[in-house]
Design an enzyme around this catalytic site. Structure first.
Site, PDB file in Angstrom:
ATOM      1  N   GLU A 218       0.948  -1.207  -0.123  1.00 16.90           N
ATOM      2  CA  GLU A 218       0.199  -0.018   0.039  1.00 16.90           C
ATOM      3  C   GLU A 218       0.920   1.263  -0.001  1.00 16.90           C
ATOM      4  O   GLU A 218       1.654   1.272   0.944  1.00 16.90           O
ATOM      5  CB  GLU A 218      -1.089   0.134   1.123  1.00 16.90           C
ATOM      6  CG  GLU A 218      -2.101  -0.810   1.247  1.00 16.90           C
ATOM      7  CD  GLU A 218      -2.829  -0.732   2.512  1.00 16.90           C
ATOM      8  OE1 GLU A 218      -3.802  -1.359   2.581  1.00 16.90           O
ATOM      9  OE2 GLU A 218      -2.685   0.177   3.215  1.00 16.90           O
TER      10      GLU A 218
ATOM     11  N   ASP B  21      -5.889   9.514  10.138  1.00 17.65           N
ATOM     12  CA  ASP B  21      -4.675   8.865  10.511  1.00 17.65           C
ATOM     13  C   ASP B  21      -4.351   9.554  11.912  1.00 17.65           C
ATOM     14  O   ASP B  21      -4.455  10.739  12.207  1.00 17.65           O
ATOM     15  CB  ASP B  21      -3.718   9.369   9.466  1.00 17.65           C
ATOM     16  CG  ASP B  21      -3.724   8.459   8.433  1.00 17.65           C
ATOM     17  OD1 ASP B  21      -3.488   7.168   8.436  1.00 17.65           O
ATOM     18  OD2 ASP B  21      -4.028   8.765   7.197  1.00 17.65           O
TER      19      ASP B  21
END
Lengths: 414, 269
Positions: free
Chosen positions: B49, B60
């Site tokens: 990824e 995040d």
């Protein structure tokens, strides 16, 4: 009936947002899967309570007895004479408890939090007005409260930071990104995703994922409903124009929305022009931005050619935001409202003028609206009327203005 | 067949678990990314990824936020990320690459242009954090037309009804976010993960990888015992931040060496 078919399609302002939280092309729910369930729950609860006369009565009662509504619609006679033109009326949201329109929304959302049974509320804040309004209702309901605020804003708005602490809230300075309102909102979203079981997120403006733009609008519409009735009572008719400042745009949508179907009432949203829209150093996405997706909704944004959100500039912390509520993007595109910009210098001049001519010290955010209203009034006949949303009072900005004047207020805290 | 499906099918046939790694393109500097991708594959990563940096990475935690900030300091862009994948494909045609990011840079580029260029560069799929199924059209159809996979997140808070509607749209693999919160947060409750995975399996036969909270070999093994693979991100991004300023080869080797014990733990199952 047949001649109606030749007219341009009428916009149905009651049809937005739709079931997906869309205002035309704008709005929606662009968030991580983690938050979807919480938004669904909030949406379901809000749909139910919106129809509940008991909830509405509780809200109205708090607005009357705790906030001090209705706020006056004040004819600024000396300002009008000073400008020379249309009559300027001020909708005095600065007189609300806590000193700004923000409390209308936090009262409403705090009631939602109470119904949800969650014991902790969080908020993001720019100028600190929403943080103060949230800390205030949290104190009143005995809820734990944490407020996220960009580190740069913590510095600019030290007085509001201390007010929040006195009210029992914890203020968390956000050091990431540009360290302003957008970063505070990122951090509040992260907190909510982590603590979604026991935490209610009180968003301060008409942005964020659905249903927030709608429910914050609904709570703020008390401004426009009152202003409309007061205009009819005091002026004998509707005003010719409405003016309000637009950062996220909650005070503006609150004033505008009840007038949307009054086609003869012109509507002006005033964005923060910073150093000037032409310099690129501003916070005016509706004047100089393009549609994109941030903080859960599609709306006009300030971004670079790679889709990165860029830093905004405004003397007013409360307008220093790269996006805008999706309903404003919609109103711009359908042409119902016009969005203009006022620079820092013009806003500061209006701050001084209103203070000296009327004895009313406006927030720097609201000073943008006052500055544009003065410009607009000069172009209109004396028998015309303008209603300006004086969304907040300027006490919190005294140190900022003193800094600009090169003046040290007092000596030190000691 | 798309590389993701081929990779996961092969692993399943061999009775192996997938190790999915996440790094941010351009972090801590652009030259480190390509070297680290190859080094991760050499240490046993099955799917890469590649994070596309965004100014406002809302989902995040602090570790990956800093990774995005370091990358953006070098003006890393979505177009630049596609160029890195093109470069990677010159020497690696097998390992699937998924672009993970936020939707605004993709909107700015335009979904069609992006999908065309991604397919040409050798990208295999997208995982767009803030594009839930309700908002995923027209992107979903655009990807499908180019045989690119759209990977969706499932969360502990995802209701049974939603699991059904998400798995109906999903391609590649299902990414189960093992805890409430942001990347790199908290501690795993393996019993809760096991129970939720059982719910998901009732709706879909797609391979299922678990991420958010995989910190070491132990947590990787525990999770992989009930899933088809694990995703590790914050562990690597944290290391890359520490190694900022070192030569690219050093960054690549030292970062990739962190996954060796995870690989061994997965292979011991």
């Amino acid at each position: 009936m047949s001649n109606q078919e030749n007219k341009p399609t009428a916009v149905d302002y009651d049809a937005v947002p739709d079931a997906k939280g869309r205002f035309g092309d704008y709005g929606g729910r662009f968030v991580s899967e983690t938050l979807i369930h919480a938004l669904d729950e909030l949406d379901a609860m809000y749909r139910k309570l919106k129809q509940d006369p008991e909830f509405q009565a509780e809200f109205d009662h708090d607005l009357a007895h705790y906030v001090g509504r209705p706020s006056p619609l004040y004819f600024a006679e000396r300002l009008t004479a000073h400008v020379g033109g249309a009559k300027i009326y001020l909708k005095r949201e600065d007189l609300n408890h806590t000193g700004a329109h923000k409390v209308n929304n936090t009262i409403g959302q705090a009631l939602l939090a109470k119904h949800s049974g969650k014991q902790r509320v969080i908020a993001e804040t720019g100028a600190g007005q929403h943080g103060v309004a949230t800390a205030t209702v949290a104190a009143r309901l005995g809820l734990k409260c944490q407020v996220y605020m960009g580190a740069e804003d913590v510095r600019r708005q030290a007085l509001n930071v201390y007010r929040m602490k006195l009210l029992g809230a914890e203020v968390i300075a956000v050091e990431s990104g540009s360290r302003t309102l957008k970063d505070a909102m990122n951090e509040a979203m992260r907190d909510w995703a982590t603590n979604v079981d026991d935490t209610f997120y009180i968003i301060g403006t008409v942005a964020g994922p659905a249903p927030y733009p709608e429910l914050v609008r609904d709570f703020q519409c008390v401004i426009g409903r009152e202003a409309r009735a007061q205009s009819l009572a005091q002026i004998g008719r509707l005003p010719d124009a409405l003016v309000a400042c637009v950062g996220g745009g909650s005070n503006a949508i609150g004033l505008f929305h009840p007038f949307l179907k009054d086609a003869d009432v012109a509507i002006y949203g005033v964005e923060a022009g910073g150093d000037g829209v032409e310099t690129g150093r501003h916070a005016a996405p509706l004047n100089d931005g393009i549609p994109g997706i941030l903080h859960g909704n599609r709306t006009y944004l300030m971004e670079d050619e790679n889709g990165q959100i860029i830093e905004t500039h405004s003397v007013s912390a409360g307008l220093d935001y790269p996006g805008v509520g999706p309903e404003h993007s919609f109103l711009k595109d359908v042409g119902r409202a016009q969005y203009v910009a006022i620079n820092d210098d013009e806003a500061l001049a209006a701050f001084r003028t209103l203070t000296r001519v009327e004895g009313i010290m406006p927030a720097l955010e609201s000073s943008h609206a006052v500055a544009y209203a003065m410009k607009l009034a000069r172009t209109m006949d004396k028998d015309k009327c303008i209603v300006v949303n004086l969304s907040g009072r300027g006490d919190k900005d005294i140190l900022t203005v003193a800094d600009i004047d090169g003046i040290t207020v007092g000596t030190t805290n000691r | 067949m798309n590389r993701i499906n081929e990779c996961l099918r092969t692993l399943q046939a061999e009775g192996k678990k997938a190790l999915v790694t996440y790094i941010v393109n351009g972090d801590p500097e652009p030259s480190a990314t390509l070297a680290t991708m190859h080094a991760l594959v050499a240490q046993g990563a099955n799917i890469l990824e590649l994070g596309v940096p965004f100014s406002d990475p809302m989902a995040d935690g602090p570790v990956i936020q800093l990774g995005h900030e370091r990358a953006l300091a070098h003006n890393t862009s979505l177009r630049g990320t596609l160029a890195v994948v093109s470069e990677f494909r010159k020497t690696n045609q097998q390992t699937p690459v998924v672009l993970m990011g936020y939707v605004n840079p993709m909107v700015r580029m335009g979904f069609e242009v992006l999908a065309d260029q991604a397919a040409a560069a050798g990208v295999d799929g997208f995982l767009t954090v803030d594009l839930p199924p309700e908002e995923s059209e027209p992107f979903n159809e655009i990807l499908k037309a180019r045989e690119l996979e759209n990977i969706f997140l499932l969360a502990p808070t995802t209701t049974d009804a939603r699991i059904g509607s998400i798995t109906a749209l999903a391609g590649g693999f299902l990414y189960y976010v093992s805890l409430k919160g942001v990347t790199g947060a908290g501690h795993l409750d393996i019993d809760a993960v096991t129970a939720k995975i059982a719910d998901i399996r009732r709706h879909s036969t797609l391979p299922l990888c678990v991420g958010f909270g995989i910190k070491d070999a132990q947590s990787a093994k525990a999770v992989a015992s009930v899933a088809d693979g694990v995703v590790v991100g914050s562990l690597l991004v944290s290391k890359m931040g520490e190694l900022a300023g070192q030569p690219a080869e050093q960054i690549a080797e030292q970062t990739a060496s962190l996954i060796a014990p995870l690989r061994a733990a997965l292979d011991s199952l």
